[in-house]
Scaffold this motif. Structure first.
Motif, PDB file in Angstrom:
ATOM      1  N   ILE A  89       0.840  -1.200   0.000  1.00 35.07           N
ATOM      2  CA  ILE A  89       0.000   0.000   0.000  1.00 35.07           C
ATOM      3  C   ILE A  89       0.874   1.248   0.000  1.00 35.07           C
ATOM      4  N   SER A  90       1.985   1.225   0.708  1.00 32.41           N
ATOM      5  CA  SER A  90       2.906   2.369   0.702  1.00 32.41           C
ATOM      6  C   SER A  90       3.435   2.639  -0.699  1.00 32.41           C
ATOM      7  N   ALA A  91       3.816   1.584  -1.411  1.00 29.29           N
ATOM      8  CA  ALA A  91       4.331   1.751  -2.772  1.00 29.29           C
ATOM      9  C   ALA A  91       3.271   2.339  -3.690  1.00 29.29           C
ATOM     10  N   PHE A  92       2.045   1.837  -3.594  1.00 25.13           N
ATOM     11  CA  PHE A  92       0.969   2.363  -4.427  1.00 25.13           C
ATOM     12  C   PHE A  92       0.727   3.847  -4.147  1.00 25.13           C
ATOM     13  N   ILE A  93       0.693   4.221  -2.877  1.00 29.61           N
ATOM     14  CA  ILE A  93       0.445   5.623  -2.519  1.00 29.61           C
ATOM     15  C   ILE A  93       1.591   6.498  -3.019  1.00 29.61           C
ATOM     16  N   CYS A  94       2.831   6.060  -2.797  1.00 28.40           N
ATOM     17  CA  CYS A  94       3.990   6.854  -3.238  1.00 28.40           C
ATOM     18  C   CYS A  94       4.010   7.045  -4.747  1.00 28.40           C
ATOM     19  N   CYS A  95       3.464   6.084  -5.482  1.00 28.58           N
ATOM     20  CA  CYS A  95       3.440   6.176  -6.942  1.00 28.58           C
ATOM     21  C   CYS A  95       2.216   6.928  -7.453  1.00 28.58           C
ATOM     22  N   GLY A  96       1.343   7.351  -6.560  1.00 28.57           N
ATOM     23  CA  GLY A  96       0.182   8.133  -6.964  1.00 28.57           C
ATOM     24  C   GLY A  96      -0.912   7.323  -7.636  1.00 28.57           C
ATOM     25  N   ILE A  97      -0.981   6.036  -7.345  1.00 29.08           N
ATOM     26  CA  ILE A  97      -2.007   5.183  -7.937  1.00 29.08           C
ATOM     27  C   ILE A  97      -3.342   5.482  -7.251  1.00 29.08           C
ATOM     28  N   GLU A  98      -4.408   5.606  -8.035  1.00 29.29           N
ATOM     29  CA  GLU A  98      -5.737   5.895  -7.493  1.00 29.29           C
ATOM     30  C   GLU A  98      -6.221   4.732  -6.632  1.00 29.29           C
ATOM     31  N   TYR A  99      -6.992   5.053  -5.606  1.00 34.74           N
ATOM     32  CA  TYR A  99      -7.448   4.036  -4.661  1.00 34.74           C
ATOM     33  C   TYR A  99      -8.340   2.979  -5.309  1.00 34.74           C
ATOM     34  N   ASP A 100      -9.168   3.364  -6.268  1.00 36.11           N
ATOM     35  CA  ASP A 100     -10.017   2.362  -6.922  1.00 36.11           C
ATOM     36  C   ASP A 100      -9.179   1.400  -7.769  1.00 36.11           C
TER      37      ASP A 100
END
Length: 142
Positions: A89-100
């Motif tokens: 989840i940290s990697a996704f957030i840092c990469c700016g990936i949308e939550y959906d």
């Protein structure tokens, strides 16, 4: 005037998955402010958020992160860390990936695991999802 907001020990035991230790900057005058004069939200000072290993709590992390983000607690300089599912989840957030999009990827992992099992294959299923959804420069962004 600055104040530190952190979880109480009892809350940390009850909610071990999300640890917040954030300093919030605010200004106060010697006179009490009316409700109309109160700011609508506080401005968080850059901090850090750490996610624990999650297992089946990964969807919770997605929702909790989205709520904190929409409330304005994430800034461009907020640091993210985690272990196992928390690192994902940290990697996704840092990469700016949308939550959906994050949730869609995790649903694909769940569907694959329900259909084909997890024994000796969970790591490859998760790695396949990460390669599909994370950008090639994720290691530089994080």
């Amino acid at each position: 005037l600055g104040s530190t907001v952190s979880m109480r020990a009892s809350d940390q035991r009850r909610y071990p998955s999300l640890h917040l230790n954030r300093t919030i900057a605010c200004e106060a005058s010697s006179e009490a402010l009316s409700a109309a004069e109160m700011p609508s939200r506080v401005t968080p000072v850059p901090g850090a958020i750490s996610f624990t290993p999650s297992g089946l709590l990964f969807p919770y992390f997605i929702g909790a992160s989205q709520g904190l983000d929409e409330a304005g607690y994430f800034t461009p300089s907020t640091l993210f860390a985690g272990a196992s599912g928390g690192a994902i989840i940290s990697a996704f957030i840092c990469c700016g990936i949308e939550y959906d999009v994050i949730m869609a990827g995790m649903q694909e992992v769940g569907e694959d695991c329900r259909a084909n099992g997890t024994v000796w294959r969970l790591a490859e299923v998760v790695n396949c999802m990460l390669r599909k959804y994370l950008p090639e420069d994720a290691h530089e962004r994080c």
